[in-house]
Design an enzyme around this catalytic site. Structure first.
Site, PDB file in Angstrom:
ATOM      1  N   HIS A 136      41.309  48.908  41.611  1.00 57.77           N
ATOM      2  CA  HIS A 136      40.008  48.240  41.496  1.00 57.77           C
ATOM      3  C   HIS A 136      39.304  48.450  40.153  1.00 57.77           C
ATOM      4  CE1 HIS A 136      40.480  46.883  45.499  1.00 57.77           C
ATOM      5  NE2 HIS A 136      39.828  47.811  46.163  1.00 57.77           N
TER       6      HIS A 136
ATOM      7  N   HIS B 153      34.478  42.430  47.792  1.00 59.82           N
ATOM      8  CA  HIS B 153      34.931  43.499  48.675  1.00 59.82           C
ATOM      9  C   HIS B 153      33.962  43.751  49.836  1.00 59.82           C
ATOM     10  CE1 HIS B 153      37.095  47.128  49.796  1.00 59.82           C
ATOM     11  NE2 HIS B 153      37.950  46.936  48.810  1.00 59.82           N
TER      12      HIS B 153
ATOM     13  N   GLU C 148      40.025  40.129  51.048  1.00 59.18           N
ATOM     14  CA  GLU C 148      39.855  40.091  49.596  1.00 59.18           C
ATOM     15  C   GLU C 148      40.796  39.041  49.009  1.00 59.18           C
ATOM     16  OE1 GLU C 148      40.368  44.317  48.281  1.00 59.18           O
ATOM     17  OE2 GLU C 148      40.169  44.658  50.415  1.00 59.18           O
TER      18      GLU C 148
HETATM   19  C1  GLA Z   1      41.107  48.036  49.087  1.00 58.62           C
HETATM   20  C2  GLA Z   1      42.367  48.776  49.185  1.00 58.62           C
HETATM   21  C3  GLA Z   1      42.262  49.835  50.215  1.00 58.62           C
HETATM   22  C4  GLA Z   1      41.094  50.728  49.953  1.00 58.62           C
HETATM   23  C5  GLA Z   1      39.857  49.904  49.846  1.00 58.62           C
HETATM   24  C6  GLA Z   1      38.674  50.744  49.448  1.00 58.62           C
HETATM   25  O1  GLA Z   1      40.949  47.157  50.093  1.00 58.62           O
HETATM   26  O2  GLA Z   1      43.478  47.957  49.430  1.00 58.62           O
HETATM   27  O3  GLA Z   1      43.439  50.609  50.229  1.00 58.62           O
HETATM   28  O4  GLA Z   1      41.297  51.437  48.760  1.00 58.62           O
HETATM   29  O5  GLA Z   1      40.022  48.910  48.899  1.00 58.62           O
HETATM   30  O6  GLA Z   1      38.508  51.860  50.248  1.00 58.62           O
END
Ligand code: GLA
Length: 375
Positions: free
Chosen positions: A126, A197, A336
Site C-alpha cells: 500500500h 480501502h 479494492e
Molecule cells: C489489504 C491487504 C490485506 C491487509 C489490508 C489492511 O486489503 O490485502 O492483507 O493488509 O489491506 O489491513
C-alpha cells in the site's frame, strides 16, 4: 455547475468539524490545520463524509429497505484515531502510489532497480510507510455532491520514481452511488495502482461480522498467492473452490474449508480477475453484496481488471470505531478495485506502468440500493 472554492468557503459546508479536531495527534502529519471534514449529501438523504487526510471516506449513511439510515463503513470520528491507530488498517483511505503488494519491495524499470519500504513481512504494501493514505491532500473543488482531492507525490517519495500528480474525485449521485474517478500524470516512468480501502458492513459499522453478507464476484479466475500474499503468476479457475463467488453465497459459507490459499490469506484476501466482454477500460460489474437483515445492497462497478476481496481477517476486536463498538474479526469487508498485486514484477499481468505524456484514468462506482425481499 461546479465551482472552485476556497477553504474558507468550504467551511460553510462542513458538518461535524469540531468532532474531528486534530489536537492530540502524535503521528507524522505536520500540517494539521489544513485537515478538514467535508460532507456530501444527495436528494435521497444519503450523506458521505470525506477528509483530506488520506482522502478517507469516514462515513456513509445509507438507507435500509425501511428507509432507516446507518453508517455502513468502519472508521473513527476523531482524526487522531486515524493517525494513531494500532496496525493502521487503512480504513476508508485511498491507497497508493501502489495499492497492494510488491514482492520484496523491489522492481525494475528500463534496467534500473528501485527499492521500496518492506512494511508487510518481506514485502511492500500500500505505497509504503507514508503512503497516500497518510498524507494531507489538497481540496481543489467541493460542493454538496462532489469533492476533488489532489496530491503531488515527489520524485523518489517512498522510493518510487517520478513526480506524480494525482487527483481523486468523489461524486455522490442522487441515486445513491459514490463514483470515484482517479487521475494521475508523471514525469518519469512509474508504477501506479490506486484504490479505495473502505471496509463495509451493510448492517451498520460495529454491528457484528460480515459473514452472512451474500457476495457475488464477476470473476471466473483469481490470482493464487504464496504465503506472503504475492501472486504466483497463475490465473486459476475458481470452479470447485471456495473462491467461486460467481453466484451469490454468504461470505462465511466456505471460509473454513481446508484450503492452502485460505490458510495463506487467513481467509479471503485475494485478487480476482474480473470477467470482461467489453474492451479494457470499460466500466463492468465487479461485485454485488446483499445483507439479508437490512436489505441493503452494494454493487461495485469498475474500469479496473481486478478486485481484491479482503474480509477483515486482521481485525481482532481491539479497535473500537466511531460508535464505540469493537470491530470484530471479519467485522468489515473491502472490495479494492485495482490492477493485480505485484504487477511490476509480472510482465504477463496488465501493466501498471505510467509514462510521461500518458494519463492514468480509472473509475470505480459503489452503488447502494436495497432488495425488497424480507427474511
Ligand atoms: C489489504 C491487504 C490485506 C491487509 C489490508 C489492511 O486489503 O490485502 O492483507 O493488509 O489491506 O489491513
Amino acid at each position: 455547475m461546479k465551482t472552485f472554492i476556497s477553504f474558507a468557503a468550504a467551511f460553510t459546508f462542513v458538518a461535524s468539524i469540531l468532532s474531528f479536531s486534530p489536537s492530540h495527534c502524535s503521528g507524522e502529519v505536520s500540517d494539521f490545520d489544513s485537515i478538514k471534514l467535508y460532507t456530501l449529501k444527495n436528494d435521497s438523504g444519503m450523506t458521505a463524509k470525506v477528509t483530506n487526510y488520506g482522502a478517507i471516506i469516514t462515513s456513509l449513511m445509507v438507507p435500509d429497505r425501511n428507509g432507516e439510515h446507518a453508517d455502513v463503513v468502519l472508521g473513527y470520528d476523531r482524526l487522531e484515531d486515524y493517525i494513531n491507530a494500532v496496525d493502521k488498517p487503512y480504513f476508508g483511505a485511498i491507497v497508493g502510489r501502489y495499492g497492494n503488494r510488491i514482492a520484496k519491495g523491489e522492481f525494475s524499470i528500463d534496467g534500473e532497480t528501485y527499492s521500496l519500504a518492506v512494511n508487510n513481512g518481506e514485502n511492500h504494501l500500500h505505497g509504503g510507510v507514508i503512503g497516500f493514505d497518510k498524507v494531507v491532500w489538497d481540496v481543489d473543488l467541493f460542493d454538496d455532491h462532489q469533492i476533488v482531492l489532489s496530491y503531488h507525490a515527489k520524485d523518489m517519495e517512498e522510493g518510487y520514481p517520478g513526480n506524480l500528480a494525482v487527483s481523486v474525485t468523489y461524486t455522490l449521485t442522487d441515486d445513491n452511488r459514490i463514483v470515484i474517478d482517479y487521475h494521475a500524470t508523471t514525469d518519469k516512468r512509474t508504477p501506479v495502482n490506486l484504490t479505495q480501502h473502505s471496509y463495509f458492513n451493510l448492517k451498520g459499522e460495529g454491528n457484528g461480522t460480515i459473514l452472512d453478507h451474500r457476495l457475488t464476484i464477476n470473476a471466473d479466475r483469481f490470482t493464487p498467492v504464496d504465503a506472503g500474499l504475492i501472486p504466483t503468476g497463475e490465473l486459476r479457475s475458481v470452479a470447485s473452490t471456495p473462491f467461486d463467488f460467481t453466484t451469490a453465497k454468504p461470505i462465511g459459507r466456505d471460509i473454513h474449508i481446508e484450503n492452502e490459499q485460505l490458510t495463506f490469506g487467513g481467509g479471503f484476501d485475494h485478487n480476482w480477475v474480473l470477467n470482461r466482454s467489453e474492451s479494457d477500460g470499460e466500466l463492468v460489474l465487479a461485485a454485488h453484496v446483499s445483507e439479508p437483515e437490512t436489505g441493503r445492497t452494494l454493487t461495485v462497478l469498475t474500469t479496473e481488471p481486478g478486485i481484491q476481496f479482503y474480509c477483515g481477517n486482521f481485525l481482532d476486536g481491539r479497535l473500537r470505531g466511531k460508535s464505540g463498538q469493537a470491530y470484530l474479526h471479519r467485522g468489515g469487508f473491502c472490495l479494492e478495485t485495482q490492477h493485480f498485486p505485484d504487477s511490476p514484477n509480472h510482465p504477463e499481468f496488465p501493466s501498471t506502468l505510467l509514462a510521461p505524456g500518458e494519463t492514468y484514468q480509472t473509475q470505480t462506482v459503489f452503488a447502494f440500493s436495497t432488495d425488497n425481499v424480507s427474511r
